[in-house]
Scaffold this motif. Structure first.
Motif, PDB file in Angstrom:
ATOM      1  N   ARG A   1       0.838  -1.199   0.000  1.00  0.00           N
ATOM      2  CA  ARG A   1       0.000   0.000   0.000  1.00  0.00           C
ATOM      3  C   ARG A   1       0.875   1.252   0.000  1.00  0.00           C
ATOM      4  NH1 ARG A   1      -5.581   1.215   1.446  1.00  0.00           N
ATOM      5  NH2 ARG A   1      -5.798  -1.057   1.375  1.00  0.00           N
ATOM      6  N   ALA A   2       0.485   2.231  -0.827  1.00  0.00           N
ATOM      7  CA  ALA A   2       1.118   3.542  -0.869  1.00  0.00           C
ATOM      8  C   ALA A   2       0.088   4.578  -0.428  1.00  0.00           C
ATOM      9  CB  ALA A   2       1.617   3.861  -2.269  1.00  0.00           C
ATOM     10  N   MET A   3       0.491   5.538   0.414  1.00  0.00           N
ATOM     11  CA  MET A   3      -0.430   6.505   0.999  1.00  0.00           C
ATOM     12  C   MET A   3       0.100   7.924   0.797  1.00  0.00           C
ATOM     13  SD  MET A   3      -0.885   4.236   4.445  1.00  0.00           S
ATOM     14  CE  MET A   3       0.857   3.778   4.280  1.00  0.00           C
ATOM     15  N   TRP A   4      -0.690   8.746   0.121  1.00  0.00           N
ATOM     16  CA  TRP A   4      -0.336  10.131  -0.144  1.00  0.00           C
ATOM     17  C   TRP A   4      -1.260  11.035   0.670  1.00  0.00           C
ATOM     18  CZ3 TRP A   4      -2.161  13.137  -5.023  1.00  0.00           C
ATOM     19  CH2 TRP A   4      -1.679  14.464  -4.974  1.00  0.00           C
ATOM     20  N   ASN A   5      -0.693  11.748   1.626  1.00  0.00           N
ATOM     21  CA  ASN A   5      -1.464  12.668   2.455  1.00  0.00           C
ATOM     22  C   ASN A   5      -1.578  14.010   1.732  1.00  0.00           C
ATOM     23  OD1 ASN A   5      -1.026  14.425   5.573  1.00  0.00           O
ATOM     24  ND2 ASN A   5      -2.887  13.539   4.765  1.00  0.00           N
ATOM     25  N   PHE A   6      -2.492  14.064   0.741  1.00  0.00           N
ATOM     26  CA  PHE A   6      -2.566  15.227  -0.138  1.00  0.00           C
ATOM     27  C   PHE A   6      -3.388  16.371   0.444  1.00  0.00           C
ATOM     28  CE2 PHE A   6      -6.397  12.950  -1.178  1.00  0.00           C
ATOM     29  CZ  PHE A   6      -7.313  13.926  -1.520  1.00  0.00           C
ATOM     30  N   ALA A   7      -4.140  16.129   1.525  1.00  0.00           N
ATOM     31  CA  ALA A   7      -4.924  17.181   2.170  1.00  0.00           C
ATOM     32  C   ALA A   7      -5.043  16.851   3.652  1.00  0.00           C
ATOM     33  CB  ALA A   7      -6.305  17.304   1.533  1.00  0.00           C
ATOM     34  N   GLU A   8      -5.449  17.827   4.433  1.00  0.00           N
ATOM     35  CA  GLU A   8      -5.553  17.614   5.868  1.00  0.00           C
ATOM     36  C   GLU A   8      -6.536  16.477   6.177  1.00  0.00           C
ATOM     37  OE1 GLU A   8      -6.502  20.124   9.990  1.00  0.00           O
ATOM     38  OE2 GLU A   8      -6.848  21.024   8.023  1.00  0.00           O
ATOM     39  N   LYS A   9      -6.054  15.502   6.915  1.00  0.00           N
ATOM     40  CA  LYS A   9      -6.833  14.339   7.356  1.00  0.00           C
ATOM     41  C   LYS A   9      -7.257  13.433   6.207  1.00  0.00           C
ATOM     42  CE  LYS A   9      -8.829  16.698  11.377  1.00  0.00           C
ATOM     43  NZ  LYS A   9     -10.103  17.038  12.079  1.00  0.00           N
ATOM     44  N   THR A  10      -6.698  13.639   5.018  1.00  0.00           N
ATOM     45  CA  THR A  10      -7.147  12.887   3.849  1.00  0.00           C
ATOM     46  C   THR A  10      -5.978  12.235   3.128  1.00  0.00           C
ATOM     47  OG1 THR A  10      -8.940  14.492   3.564  1.00  0.00           O
ATOM     48  CG2 THR A  10      -8.517  12.984   1.749  1.00  0.00           C
ATOM     49  N   ASN A  11      -6.100  10.950   2.846  1.00  0.00           N
ATOM     50  CA  ASN A  11      -5.100  10.199   2.094  1.00  0.00           C
ATOM     51  C   ASN A  11      -5.702   9.694   0.791  1.00  0.00           C
ATOM     52  OD1 ASN A  11      -3.246  10.479   4.119  1.00  0.00           O
ATOM     53  ND2 ASN A  11      -3.223   8.330   4.731  1.00  0.00           N
ATOM     54  N   TRP A  12      -4.907   9.768  -0.265  1.00  0.00           N
ATOM     55  CA  TRP A  12      -5.214   9.064  -1.506  1.00  0.00           C
ATOM     56  C   TRP A  12      -4.289   7.850  -1.532  1.00  0.00           C
ATOM     57  CZ3 TRP A  12      -5.476  11.683  -7.002  1.00  0.00           C
ATOM     58  CH2 TRP A  12      -6.019  10.762  -7.907  1.00  0.00           C
ATOM     59  N   GLU A  13      -4.867   6.651  -1.619  1.00  0.00           N
ATOM     60  CA  GLU A  13      -4.089   5.440  -1.430  1.00  0.00           C
ATOM     61  C   GLU A  13      -4.185   4.522  -2.643  1.00  0.00           C
ATOM     62  OE1 GLU A  13      -4.512   5.446   3.405  1.00  0.00           O
ATOM     63  OE2 GLU A  13      -5.308   3.726   2.306  1.00  0.00           O
ATOM     64  N   TYR A  14      -3.129   3.744  -2.846  1.00  0.00           N
ATOM     65  CA  TYR A  14      -3.050   2.764  -3.917  1.00  0.00           C
ATOM     66  C   TYR A  14      -2.612   1.445  -3.290  1.00  0.00           C
ATOM     67  CZ  TYR A  14      -2.363   7.274  -6.245  1.00  0.00           C
ATOM     68  OH  TYR A  14      -2.475   8.579  -6.639  1.00  0.00           O
ATOM     69  N   PHE A  15      -3.140   0.325  -3.773  1.00  0.00           N
ATOM     70  CA  PHE A  15      -2.772  -0.942  -3.154  1.00  0.00           C
ATOM     71  C   PHE A  15      -2.771  -2.083  -4.161  1.00  0.00           C
ATOM     72  CE2 PHE A  15      -7.339  -0.366  -2.561  1.00  0.00           C
ATOM     73  CZ  PHE A  15      -7.873  -1.581  -2.969  1.00  0.00           C
ATOM     74  N   LEU A  16      -1.925  -3.061  -3.869  1.00  0.00           N
ATOM     75  CA  LEU A  16      -1.850  -4.329  -4.587  1.00  0.00           C
ATOM     76  C   LEU A  16      -1.940  -5.444  -3.549  1.00  0.00           C
ATOM     77  CD1 LEU A  16       1.229  -3.619  -6.911  1.00  0.00           C
ATOM     78  CD2 LEU A  16      -1.180  -3.408  -7.522  1.00  0.00           C
ATOM     79  N   GLN A  17      -2.583  -6.540  -3.912  1.00  0.00           N
ATOM     80  CA  GLN A  17      -2.721  -7.640  -2.966  1.00  0.00           C
ATOM     81  C   GLN A  17      -2.764  -8.963  -3.713  1.00  0.00           C
ATOM     82  OE1 GLN A  17      -5.362  -7.011   0.485  1.00  0.00           O
ATOM     83  NE2 GLN A  17      -6.365  -8.921  -0.103  1.00  0.00           N
ATOM     84  N   ARG A  18      -2.139  -9.976  -3.121  1.00  0.00           N
ATOM     85  CA  ARG A  18      -2.169 -11.328  -3.688  1.00  0.00           C
ATOM     86  C   ARG A  18      -2.428 -12.324  -2.564  1.00  0.00           C
ATOM     87  NH1 ARG A  18      -0.888 -14.254  -8.178  1.00  0.00           N
ATOM     88  NH2 ARG A  18      -0.112 -16.373  -7.866  1.00  0.00           N
ATOM     89  N   GLN A  19      -3.307 -13.319  -2.855  1.00  0.00           N
ATOM     90  CA  GLN A  19      -3.654 -14.314  -1.850  1.00  0.00           C
ATOM     91  C   GLN A  19      -3.814 -15.693  -2.484  1.00  0.00           C
ATOM     92  OE1 GLN A  19      -6.829 -11.148  -0.833  1.00  0.00           O
ATOM     93  NE2 GLN A  19      -7.155 -12.854   0.549  1.00  0.00           N
ATOM     94  N   TYR A  20      -3.848 -16.685  -1.599  1.00  0.00           N
ATOM     95  CA  TYR A  20      -4.114 -18.062  -2.009  1.00  0.00           C
ATOM     96  C   TYR A  20      -4.726 -18.782  -0.822  1.00  0.00           C
ATOM     97  CZ  TYR A  20      -3.140 -22.920  -3.416  1.00  0.00           C
ATOM     98  OH  TYR A  20      -3.246 -24.253  -3.730  1.00  0.00           O
ATOM     99  N   ASP A  21      -5.731 -19.640  -1.066  1.00  0.00           N
ATOM    100  CA  ASP A  21      -6.354 -20.401   0.013  1.00  0.00           C
ATOM    101  C   ASP A  21      -6.784 -21.758  -0.501  1.00  0.00           C
ATOM    102  OD1 ASP A  21      -7.749 -21.496   2.045  1.00  0.00           O
ATOM    103  OD2 ASP A  21      -8.949 -19.736   2.502  1.00  0.00           O
ATOM    104  N   GLU A  22      -5.986 -22.748  -0.214  1.00  0.00           N
ATOM    105  CA  GLU A  22      -6.246 -24.096  -0.703  1.00  0.00           C
ATOM    106  C   GLU A  22      -7.550 -24.665  -0.161  1.00  0.00           C
ATOM    107  OE1 GLU A  22      -4.126 -28.484  -0.278  1.00  0.00           O
ATOM    108  OE2 GLU A  22      -2.910 -26.661  -0.178  1.00  0.00           O
ATOM    109  N   PHE A  23      -7.963 -24.254   1.031  1.00  0.00           N
ATOM    110  CA  PHE A  23      -9.083 -24.906   1.687  1.00  0.00           C
ATOM    111  C   PHE A  23     -10.432 -24.262   1.411  1.00  0.00           C
ATOM    112  CE2 PHE A  23      -5.294 -26.327   3.783  1.00  0.00           C
ATOM    113  CZ  PHE A  23      -5.509 -27.692   3.834  1.00  0.00           C
TER     114      PHE A  23
END
Length: 271
Positions: free
Chosen positions: A108-130
């Motif tokens: 996750r990348a977080m840009w605090n571009f305004a007061e109390k506000t973040n614009w965020e970008y994320f990547l995620q990978r998972q696996y669940d055999e069950f």
């Protein structure tokens, strides 16, 4: 567990190595829902921090199994952007049978571009055999806003934070389900509301609720809720209780649409 600091110039090299390793992780979270808010940290010092934890359990005799758990985290906090990468894996076998195989990786990348506000970008990978999930990839962005923040004038360790977030993500899923594999590729809205209350670093209560509907079918939605209560027993020893509920309105395979989990344990702060 160990911690070490390196110069920021090595950050992206370390990130790449970590991601390559996690690409081969067999990972787990029911219905692919992970509470990433619990990995968020506030007021970290600037710079780069890396930590890694691993355990290996071998039992023989009346009970025989082998279990391995591992996890890691990388943080880079700058003046404009903050980043974190977390990963986890668990595997357990009894004789020739594998009874657990789980983990995930989240960047996750977080840009605090305004007061109390973040614009965020994320990547995620998972696996669940069950739950027959071969993999789940997420690519998304969101706006997170802290709409309420309270700090005690007498003690800044007494805080209450309330946050809301809304965003969009592209989801790729592949399931091993007879007679053929099932592929799902769709866009989802991802939304949550969270709170964090602490008192003098001795009592902490956190919670989050997620709602993730598909844009092409609002009946295809997922809900996840998690709350954690942690309080000090004696100095630097904490008791933690965690409750989580996860619901998938349209599971792909023949699994129950919900999961409920209750966990408790101790946390030690060193030194």
């Amino acid at each position: 567990m160990f911690f070490y600091r390196v110069i920021p110039g090595l950050f992206f090299k370390t990130i790449a190595t970590f991601l390559i390793a996690l690409t081969f992780i067999q990972s787990h979270e029911s219905f692919g829902q992970i509470n990433t808010e619990k990995f968020r940290k506030y007021d970290l010092e600037k710079g780069f921090l890396f930590n890694l934890q691993t355990t290996l359990t071998l039992k023989s005799g009346n009970t025989e199994y082998t279990a391995i758990k591992g996890g890691g985290r990388i943080d880079l906090n700058g003046n404009i952007m903050d980043y974190f990468l977390v990963g986890n894996l668990e595997a357990k076998t009894t004789g020739k049978e594998r009874i657990q195989n789980l983990g995930f990786a989240h960047l996750r990348a977080m840009w605090n571009f305004a007061e109390k506000t973040n614009w965020e970008y994320f990547l995620q990978r998972q696996y669940d055999e069950f739950i027959d999930l071969k993999y789940r990839n997420l690519y998304g962005t969101a706006i997170k806003y802290r709409f309420f923040e309270s700090k005690s004038l007498k003690d800044t360790t007494n805080i209450l934070d309330l946050n809301i977030s809304t965003g969009v993500m592209y989801e790729q899923e592949s399931y091993s389900f007879e007679p053929n594999n099932v592929q799902k590729n769709l866009w989802r809205s991802t939304n949550f509301i969270s709170f964090d209350w602490s008192k003098q670093k001795r009592l902490n209560l956190t919670g989050v609720i997620y709602y993730q509907p598909a844009f092409n079918n609002f009946k295809d939605f997922r809900v996840a809720a998690e709350t954690t209560l942690e309080f000090s027993i004696v100095r630097k020893v904490f008791f933690a209780f965690q409750f989580s509920y996860k619901y998938n309105n349209m599971p792909v395979t023949n699994v129950k649409p919900y999961d409920i989990s209750l966990e408790n344990g101790l946390r030690f702060v060193l030194p």
